[in-house]
Design an enzyme around this catalytic site. Structure first.
Site, PDB file in Angstrom:
ATOM      1  CG  ASP A  25      -1.787   1.235   1.346  1.00  0.00           C
ATOM      2  OD1 ASP A  25      -1.776   2.053   0.407  1.00  0.00           O
ATOM      3  OD2 ASP A  25      -2.471   1.384   2.377  1.00  0.00           O
ATOM      4  CE  LYS A  86      -1.638   6.955  -3.574  1.00  0.00           C
ATOM      5  NZ  LYS A  86      -2.217   6.008  -2.615  1.00  0.00           N
ATOM      6  CD  GLU A 185      -5.142   3.632  -2.648  1.00  0.00           C
ATOM      7  OE1 GLU A 185      -6.078   4.373  -2.277  1.00  0.00           O
ATOM      8  OE2 GLU A 185      -3.979   4.049  -2.809  1.00  0.00           O
ATOM      9  CG  ASP A 207      -9.457   5.179   1.479  1.00  0.00           C
ATOM     10  OD1 ASP A 207      -9.068   5.644   2.565  1.00  0.00           O
ATOM     11  OD2 ASP A 207      -8.676   4.707   0.629  1.00  0.00           O
TER      12      ASP A 207
END
Length: 626
Positions: A25, A86, A185, A207
């Protein structure tokens, strides 16, 4: 649908040999690595027992520091310490330059537009920074598992486009990792809870991380996962909860005006501690150092809930939109999976349960659930579970197509199409004798090239010279399981072909994708009118080009002086309307009028062409030829 491994006689692997594979992850704030041990997926800790690895890299002149030690130096050495890389993956220099007010870095661009961060160790691209994080995770896994890895499944947000996925894959290659699969994800989270074992289910993944909120709707049917719709809010996360509490604490403490960076950090740290404490108790206390004094301020769970409720409501609205985008009703969602550390906040779980009328899945640590799902998929792809028939299908976030005459976009693969996918469409030439075709690949929902994003260009050479419209060129778009695009073009009569792997140097973030989608809705009527006008302009240009050439070749021979004058006047009239009119219907009528006026000329040219073809041949020769 199971994958069978076939070996040459006498060369099969040792029976029951377990191949070492991991799930990673690669997160914005923290990253994790997980694997399957004795049939159970677990995250792997470092030597100090810490499972999370802060996604922070600090560059020194002769060393690279990753994780906790790097994070501790972030405020002291901001220019050389990269956090939240990211957010920069797959983005261009113009995109990150707009973040200059919140990012302390100095950027420079390479020839392809990729942003590089200036550090004491040299310029570093987001791909290199991510590779350093991945290398640290892989080293942790190899030390823990005592062996070499056969590969890794790396997770990416569902909204990641082609460029962002490619950047992630490039980072893995740089870190010497074999990528078994890039996995979305939300799909990984669903797999972690074993929801893939159901025959059929509709699943929503909520999320809520530190800086972003993502929501996805998945459909499972006999082992096949398909992402139906994605959405969220890229400017909403647990940090905003902390900020709301910090602002309340300032009011309670009587703090006004501009505050120092040190006090700001202290308030945010205390707010985070209060938030975490209120997940377990009804009251918490914040201690704030103001000069030589320490002020203690208590806050109840009800007060906290009032502060963050507007933020939670924003996530609920996003959930409703995504369910609607998936073409479903709230009652059709059968499972809700909670991901991200901020979902530990009780009011978040309560609001989600109230919305869907069912308790969400919260049994697995929300910080680890994505990595665990990736590890389970890695175990399958490594060949440790050949009986598994799980297939995971993501979707492309924006339509893919190419440019046609008039600056129009012809969509070949529409958004929310499940991948992997291959689709082909036939096109033809515009001019007589055309021997090459430029292929311009685009991404977006709008009708005109200028409103979409350019991905790549290439040229198909060697088309045999034919009349306009006679050649047949088949263009094939192929998106693989990792969301990466290949485009090929083939002239069908000769087999001449050309292709390109679309590998842009930067991509779009979720906010830009959302913006493009909104524009496609709000500008739909305008785009429809603009497309209609462009199509008529193309038809007018085609007629004007062919008629002018015909006049040069045969006008004086086949037409009287009056007929020539009439056609020239018609050509000039159409050209004037084509250049000035913004109404598609007006231009369409003008094209029809000139086409009708030139019909007699076209007929005479056809007759003359036939006569030339027959000249010098007898009836018997013609009959024999037929």
């Amino acid at each position: 649908m199971a994958l069978l491994q076939i070996a040459e006689p006498g060369q099969s692997s040792v029976p029951h040999q377990h191949r070492l594979a991991v799930g990673i992850d690669l997160g914005t704030t923290n990253s994790l690595v997980a694997t399957v041990r004795s049939g159970e997926a677990v995250t792997l800790p470092d030597l100090e027992g810490r499972h999370l690895l802060p996604s922070v890299v600090r560059y020194e002149k002769d060393a690279v520091v990753v994780g906790f030690d790097a994070r501790e130096q972030a405020s002291k050495d901001p220019y050389n310490t990269v956090v939240s890389v990211k957010r920069l993956m797959g983005r261009g220099i113009d995109d990150v330059a707009s973040l200059g007010n919140v990012l302390p870095y100095e950027f420079e661009a390479d020839n392809g537009g990729m942003p590089f961060i200036k550090t004491v160790a040299g310029a570093k691209s987001p791909v290199e920074v991510s590779a350093d994080i991945l290398s640290e995770l892989v080293q942790r896994a190899q030390d823990s598992l005592q062996g070499e890895l056969v590969g890794a499944v790396i997770t990416v947000p569902a909204y990641f486009d082609d460029a962002q996925r490619q950047a992630t894959k490039d980072a893995a290659t740089l870190a010497n990792i074999k990528v078994l699969r890039l996995l979305s994800e939300p799909t990984a989270a669903a797999v972690a809870y074993g929801l893939d074992q159901k025959d059929e289910a509709t699943i929503l993944v909520y999320d809520l991380g530190g800086g972003t909120f993502d929501v996805s709707v998945l459909h499972l049917n006999k082992g096949v996962f398909e992402v139906l719709a994605t959405g969220g809010d890229s400017a909403l996360g647990g940090d905003d909860f902390d900020r709301a509490v910090a602002e309340w604490l300032m009011v309670e403490a009587g703090i006004t005006g501009t505050i120092s960076a040190e006090l700001s950090r202290q308030l945010m740290d205390q707010s985070r501690a209060v938030k975490e404490a209120l997940s377990e108790s009804d009251v918490a206390t914040a201690s704030i150092q103001l000069g030589s004094d320490v002020m203690s301020i208590s806050i109840t769970k009800n007060q906290f809930n009032e502060l963050v409720n507007p933020l939670v409501k924003r996530t609920i609205r996003s959930c409703k939109r995504v369910v609607k985008d998936a073409g479903l009703g709230l009652s059709e969602i059968q499972d809700v999976v909670m991901v991200g550390g901020s979902t530990r906040v009780p009011i978040v779980r309560e609001e989600v349960e109230a919305l869907f009328g069912r308790a969400p899945h919260v049994d697995i640590d929300p910080d680890r659930v994505v990595a665990i799902g990736a590890a389970l998929q890695a175990d399958v792809l490594a060949g440790n579970k050949p009986e598994s028939d799980m297939l995971l299908l993501d979707v492309i976030p924006l339509s893919l197509g190419l440019e046609t005459m008039g600056g129009l976009v012809e969509k070949v693969i529409h958004r929310n199409t499940a991948i992997p996918v291959a689709m082909a469409q036939e096109f033809t030439t515009y001019q007589d004798g055309q021997t090459a075709m430029a292929i311009h690949i685009l991404q977006g929902e709008r009708e005109l090239v200028e409103d979409c994003r350019s991905l790549a260009r290439f040229v198909l050479q060697g088309i045999p010279p034919m009349a306009a419209g006679a050649a047949k060129i088949r263009v094939t778009f192929q998106v693989d399981a990792d969301g990466l695009l290949n485009v090929s073009a083939k002239e069908l009569s000769t087999g001449t072909q050309s292709s390109i792997q679309v590998k842009p140097s930067y991509g779009l973030d979720d906010e830009q994708i959302t913006s493009m989608l909104k524009a496609s809705y709000t500008e739909a009527d305008s785009d429809k009118d603009r497309r209609a006008l462009r199509e008529q302009q193309v038809d007018a240009d085609r007629l004007l080009l062919s008629l002018r050439q015909a006049m040069i070749d045969d006008g004086e021979r086949l037409l009287s002086a009056d007929e020539v004058s009439a056609l020239i006047a018609g050509i000039e009239q159409l050209q004037l309307i084509r250049d000035q009119s913004q109404d598609a219907r007006t231009l369409e009528l003008a094209v029809e009028q000139l086409a009708k006026a030139s019909d007699e000329f076209a007929s005479r040219r056809m007759d003359a062409s036939i006569q030339r073809a027959l000249q010098g041949h007898t009836i018997e020769e013609i009959e024999e030829g037929s």
